[in-house]
Scaffold this motif. Structure first.
Motif, PDB file in Angstrom:
ATOM      1  N   GLY A 123      -1.870   4.674  13.182  1.00 15.36           N
ATOM      2  CA  GLY A 123      -0.475   4.956  12.869  1.00 15.36           C
ATOM      3  C   GLY A 123       0.486   4.699  14.007  1.00 15.36           C
ATOM      4  O   GLY A 123       1.693   4.587  13.791  1.00 15.36           O
ATOM      5  N   LEU A 124      -0.032   4.600  15.239  1.00 18.15           N
ATOM      6  CA  LEU A 124       0.752   4.205  16.401  1.00 18.15           C
ATOM      7  C   LEU A 124       0.177   2.896  16.923  1.00 18.15           C
ATOM      8  O   LEU A 124      -1.012   2.617  16.736  1.00 18.15           O
ATOM      9  CB  LEU A 124       0.678   5.274  17.496  1.00 18.15           C
ATOM     10  CG  LEU A 124       1.204   6.661  17.122  1.00 18.15           C
ATOM     11  CD1 LEU A 124       0.997   7.641  18.282  1.00 18.15           C
ATOM     12  CD2 LEU A 124       2.671   6.621  16.740  1.00 18.15           C
ATOM     13  N   MET A 175      -0.533  -4.661  10.566  1.00 18.28           N
ATOM     14  CA  MET A 175      -0.907  -3.513  11.391  1.00 18.28           C
ATOM     15  C   MET A 175      -0.788  -3.815  12.878  1.00 18.28           C
ATOM     16  O   MET A 175      -0.378  -2.958  13.672  1.00 18.28           O
ATOM     17  CB  MET A 175      -2.344  -3.107  11.058  1.00 18.28           C
ATOM     18  CG  MET A 175      -2.893  -1.964  11.887  1.00 18.28           C
ATOM     19  SD  MET A 175      -4.581  -1.523  11.406  1.00 18.28           S
ATOM     20  CE  MET A 175      -5.502  -2.981  11.964  1.00 18.28           C
ATOM     21  N   LEU A 176      -1.122  -5.031  13.268  1.00 19.84           N
ATOM     22  CA  LEU A 176      -1.190  -5.347  14.690  1.00 19.84           C
ATOM     23  C   LEU A 176       0.082  -5.994  15.236  1.00 19.84           C
ATOM     24  O   LEU A 176       0.355  -5.884  16.436  1.00 19.84           O
ATOM     25  CB  LEU A 176      -2.383  -6.269  14.967  1.00 19.84           C
ATOM     26  CG  LEU A 176      -3.764  -5.653  14.678  1.00 19.84           C
ATOM     27  CD1 LEU A 176      -4.849  -6.687  14.889  1.00 19.84           C
ATOM     28  CD2 LEU A 176      -4.014  -4.432  15.547  1.00 19.84           C
ATOM     29  N   ARG A 177       0.873  -6.647  14.359  1.00 17.76           N
ATOM     30  CA  ARG A 177       1.980  -7.447  14.895  1.00 17.76           C
ATOM     31  C   ARG A 177       3.326  -7.246  14.219  1.00 17.76           C
ATOM     32  O   ARG A 177       4.332  -7.744  14.715  1.00 17.76           O
ATOM     33  CB  ARG A 177       1.614  -8.934  14.820  1.00 17.76           C
ATOM     34  CG  ARG A 177       0.584  -9.343  15.863  1.00 17.76           C
ATOM     35  CD  ARG A 177       0.315 -10.812  15.810  1.00 17.76           C
ATOM     36  NE  ARG A 177      -0.462 -11.258  16.962  1.00 17.76           N
ATOM     37  CZ  ARG A 177      -1.069 -12.426  17.049  1.00 17.76           C
ATOM     38  NH1 ARG A 177      -0.971 -13.288  16.051  1.00 17.76           N
ATOM     39  NH2 ARG A 177      -1.747 -12.754  18.126  1.00 17.76           N
ATOM     40  N   VAL A 192      -0.051   2.989   6.932  1.00 19.26           N
ATOM     41  CA  VAL A 192       0.395   3.109   5.539  1.00 19.26           C
ATOM     42  C   VAL A 192       1.091   4.447   5.335  1.00 19.26           C
ATOM     43  O   VAL A 192       2.156   4.534   4.703  1.00 19.26           O
ATOM     44  CB  VAL A 192      -0.794   2.966   4.571  1.00 19.26           C
ATOM     45  CG1 VAL A 192      -0.349   3.217   3.134  1.00 19.26           C
ATOM     46  CG2 VAL A 192      -1.429   1.584   4.694  1.00 19.26           C
ATOM     47  N   ALA A 193       0.510   5.513   5.882  1.00 13.09           N
ATOM     48  CA  ALA A 193       1.072   6.857   5.710  1.00 13.09           C
ATOM     49  C   ALA A 193       2.440   6.984   6.369  1.00 13.09           C
ATOM     50  O   ALA A 193       3.365   7.572   5.794  1.00 13.09           O
ATOM     51  CB  ALA A 193       0.110   7.907   6.272  1.00 13.09           C
ATOM     52  N   HIS A 200       0.831  -1.206   0.000  1.00  7.85           N
ATOM     53  CA  HIS A 200       0.000   0.000   0.000  1.00  7.85           C
ATOM     54  C   HIS A 200       0.868   1.261   0.000  1.00  7.85           C
ATOM     55  O   HIS A 200       0.556   2.241  -0.677  1.00  7.85           O
ATOM     56  CB  HIS A 200      -0.927   0.013   1.208  1.00  7.85           C
ATOM     57  CG  HIS A 200      -1.922  -1.110   1.208  1.00  7.85           C
ATOM     58  ND1 HIS A 200      -2.700  -1.421   0.114  1.00  7.85           N
ATOM     59  CD2 HIS A 200      -2.255  -2.002   2.167  1.00  7.85           C
ATOM     60  CE1 HIS A 200      -3.476  -2.458   0.411  1.00  7.85           C
ATOM     61  NE2 HIS A 200      -3.212  -2.829   1.646  1.00  7.85           N
ATOM     62  N   ALA A 201       1.958   1.234   0.756  1.00 12.13           N
ATOM     63  CA  ALA A 201       2.863   2.387   0.775  1.00 12.13           C
ATOM     64  C   ALA A 201       3.458   2.626  -0.612  1.00 12.13           C
ATOM     65  O   ALA A 201       3.596   3.777  -1.053  1.00 12.13           O
ATOM     66  CB  ALA A 201       3.972   2.175   1.811  1.00 12.13           C
TER      67      ALA A 201
END
Length: 311
Positions: free
Chosen positions: A141-142, A227-229, A119-120, A86-87
């Motif tokens: 994002g965090l 995202m989570l891990r 992603v950002a 995605h990035a």
């Protein structure tokens, strides 16, 4: 509820990326070389979720919101998924708007909601390094609190709840879709808002009586695990080349308190050293941050501050 701003109609555009074309919505600026603002949505969302925010910024900025790979009108783009992909897609979008050659906007700001925040940050610190001048993170994002689940599917089910359930549901018509969302604790109060209804409609594929979400479950599974891990993703904010603003909601994805972030959790993240400024947006939840008057105003203000800071 009424929309928080007069919603401008966007233009449908596409941008070439690896494997095909990334669909996006574009809100034009009133003047050439206006700041470029790229809005990145969450894990099961789509570009239209940003319509109220984009309308608040349009005119003064060029605003682009992509449908991420595996969602909305980019659902047909092939794997691999993952936040790094995605990035790279977001970076291709920036390139298409001339962010790398001096021919486009002088200032570029990335804005990410929920997973879009990750992603950002990943794009800003990696593939788009040097192309981004400001960063706004909207309840994402965090690192999030990770549900105590043994495997990815159980973890995502605990984290996303009914938002994930719809991916396995077939609806006879759009009225049934709205009825489904009306029961959601944070989306439900907004289903009669035209901008939100348009966002929910953009999620659909197929035809009555077999409407379903266009979101790829595999994309959600791969992206959710990242995202989570994924430690490399979660530590990206330690290497940001630009200052960032985090806007966090008082309530969470199901309207619970505390939400994904709170003052105690944020205090332990070392944000000052990472050049991240955190601000609560009172009386908002994870979804209404993008739709409520106070949420839209807070996001638009943070973007404008990032533009001024970059100038």
């Amino acid at each position: 509820m009424s929309t928080p701003a007069d919603v401008r109609l966007p233009e449908e555009i596409t941008v070439p990326v690896d494997g095909g074309d990334l669909a996006a919505l574009y809100w034009a600026a009133d003047a050439p070389a206006a700041p470029l603002v790229v809005l990145v949505h969450g894990i099961t969302s789509n570009a239209m979720v940003w319509a109220p925010v984009a309308s608040a910024l349009a005119g003064g900025c060029q605003v682009v919101a992509p449908d991420l790979r595996g969602r909305g009108r980019s659902a047909g783009l092939p794997s691999p998924y993952g936040l790094g992909t995605h990035a790279a897609d977001v970076t291709a979008l920036l390139d298409a708007f001339g962010a790398d050659d001096g021919a486009g906007a002088d200032v570029t700001v990335l804005v990410g909601h929920s997973m879009g925040g990750f992603v950002a940050t990943l794009a800003t610190a990696g593939t788009a390094r040097g192309l981004v001048h400001g960063l706004v993170l909207v309840d994402g994002g965090l690192p999030f609190p990770v549900p105590p689940a043994a495997d990815t599917d159980a973890m995502l089910a605990a984290f996303l709840g009914p938002t994930l359930d719809r991916l396995d549901t077939t609806f006879p018509d759009e009225a049934a879709v709205l009825a489904f969302w009306a029961e959601h604790p944070t989306v439900g109060p907004w289903v009669d808002d035209p901008a939100v209804a348009a966002f929910l409609a953009r999620d659909l594929t197929g035809a009555p009586p077999e409407l379903r979400s266009a979101v790829s479950r595999e994309a959600v599974r791969v992206d959710g695990a990242d995202m989570l891990r994924n430690e490399a993703v979660l530590e990206t904010t330690t290497d940001l080349p630009v200052p960032a603003t985090l806007l966090w909601a008082t309530r969470g994805m199901d309207g619970e308190t505390p939400g994904l972030y709170d003052e105690a959790r944020l205090a332990g993240m070392g944000l000052a050293g990472a050049h991240v400024t955190a601000r609560e947006v009172p009386d908002t939840d994870h979804d209404s941050l993008l739709w409520s008057p106070q949420g839209v105003a807070a996001v638009a203000a943070a973007v404008r501050e990032a533009v001024v800071r970059a100038d």
